[in-house]
Design an enzyme around this catalytic site. Structure first.
Site, PDB file in Angstrom:
ATOM      1  N   HIS A 102       0.854  -1.195   0.000  1.00 15.07           N
ATOM      2  CA  HIS A 102       0.000   0.000   0.000  1.00 15.07           C
ATOM      3  C   HIS A 102       0.887   1.241   0.000  1.00 15.07           C
ATOM      4  O   HIS A 102       1.991   1.238   0.576  1.00 15.07           O
ATOM      5  CB  HIS A 102      -0.917   0.001   1.236  1.00 15.07           C
ATOM      6  CG  HIS A 102      -1.883   1.151   1.231  1.00 15.07           C
ATOM      7  ND1 HIS A 102      -1.569   2.369   1.772  1.00 15.07           N
ATOM      8  CD2 HIS A 102      -3.118   1.270   0.709  1.00 15.07           C
ATOM      9  CE1 HIS A 102      -2.598   3.195   1.589  1.00 15.07           C
ATOM     10  NE2 HIS A 102      -3.551   2.544   0.946  1.00 15.07           N
ATOM     11  N   GLU A 174      -3.242   2.592  -7.310  1.00 19.69           N
ATOM     12  CA  GLU A 174      -3.563   3.727  -6.448  1.00 19.69           C
ATOM     13  C   GLU A 174      -2.485   4.795  -6.601  1.00 19.69           C
ATOM     14  O   GLU A 174      -1.446   4.729  -5.923  1.00 19.69           O
ATOM     15  CB  GLU A 174      -3.626   3.282  -4.988  1.00 19.69           C
ATOM     16  CG  GLU A 174      -4.674   2.243  -4.703  1.00 19.69           C
ATOM     17  CD  GLU A 174      -5.047   2.226  -3.229  1.00 19.69           C
ATOM     18  OE1 GLU A 174      -6.145   2.691  -2.901  1.00 19.69           O
ATOM     19  OE2 GLU A 174      -4.237   1.795  -2.420  1.00 19.69           O
TER      20      GLU A 174
END
Ligand code: PGA
Length: 265
Positions: A102, A174
């Site tokens: 992430h 992302e």
């Protein structure tokens, strides 16, 4: 839209360092209850709670309705790694998946591609589906190297994976500049362009079978931009932060996205 081969939409949320055990269980129960009428043949719904909430989450959630995963994993099975969580420890909860790379892990905690690759291999070894997050920073975008960054993150992160492993893989695109309170959501057109880069890179790595790998968009997804994003042919699902943390609001987003997706599927 959503033209990956298994014809399912993928929707999930990372709870980050929010919600204690009680709040997580309450959230998961509510989300399960209000979405249980939606066929899981057409939607995979997953939530990634904090480590401390995993045990209660597993005990309280019907996993055929909501899949559960961890937000991170260590790259060794055991040893002198103070503060780390082993894949064997995650396996004790029989989790469905684990997120690796992430943006906050990469940029706040300085995790690099080599180490993320070790984590991805270790998770694979222990039968956990890997959600590998990739994304360029604002500066990388401005220098015109976003595609190179994504390709590097994929090629290094998934080094030594082979085509037989890809049923255990999900990718979340992302862009770092799009995430969180100060994030600016990517336009649907930009996200589509980058999803194509990702899909082409995966095909280069694994062959045409790579079309089966779901590629989700994440970064300031909300009730207003979710439809435009899911309309894009290379976006197979959405990975939602803030807009998913209230079960009722997430349910509204899920239903509107699903309705749009069904028009073409
Ligand atoms: P956000 O978070 O939707 O709140 O921007 C996305 C993420 O960090 O995955």
């Amino acid at each position: 839209m959503g033209e990956n081969m298994d014809n399912k939409i993928y929707l999930g949320s990372n709870l980050k360092m929010y919600k204690n055990v009680d709040a997580t269980v309450q959230y998961l129960r509510e989300l399960t209850e209000i979405t249980k009428d939606i066929s899981r043949e057409e939607m995979e719904l997953f939530i990634l709670p904090s480590f401390t909430s995993l045990e209660s989450s597993v005990r309280n959630v019907d996993r055929s309705l909501v899949k559960l995963g961890a937000q991170n994993v260590g790259w060794e099975e055991q040893g002198a790694f103070t503060g780390e969580i082993s894949p064997l420890m995650l396996r004790e909860f029989a989790l469905d998946m684990v997120m690796i790379g992430h943006s906050e892990r990469r940029h706040v905690f300085r995790e690099h591609n080599e180490e993320l690759n070790q984590k991805a291999l270790m998770a694979l070894k222990h039968g956990l589906t890997v959600l590998l997050c990739v994304g360029e920073t604002a500066s990388e975008k401005d220098f015109g190297v976003a595609a190179e960054v994504l390709r590097t993150q994929l090629k290094m992160g998934l080094h030594q994976w082979n085509v037989n492993d890809i049923s255990n893989l999900r990718i979340a695109y992302e862009p770092v500049w799009s995430i969180g309170e100060s994030g600016v959501p990517a336009s649907a057109a930009y996200a589509e362009k980058m999803h194509k880069v990702i899909i082409n890179c995966l095909i280069e790595m694994f062959g045409i079978e790579a079309r089966k790998i779901p590629v989700l968009y994440g970064g300031s997804v909300n009730i207003n931009n979710s439809i435009e994003l899911i309309k894009q042919p290379s976006i197979h699902g959405l990975f939602v932060g803030r807009s998913a943390w209230d079960a009722q609001k997430f349910n509204i987003l899920i239903r509107q996205v699903l309705e749009e997706w069904k028009k073409d599927n």
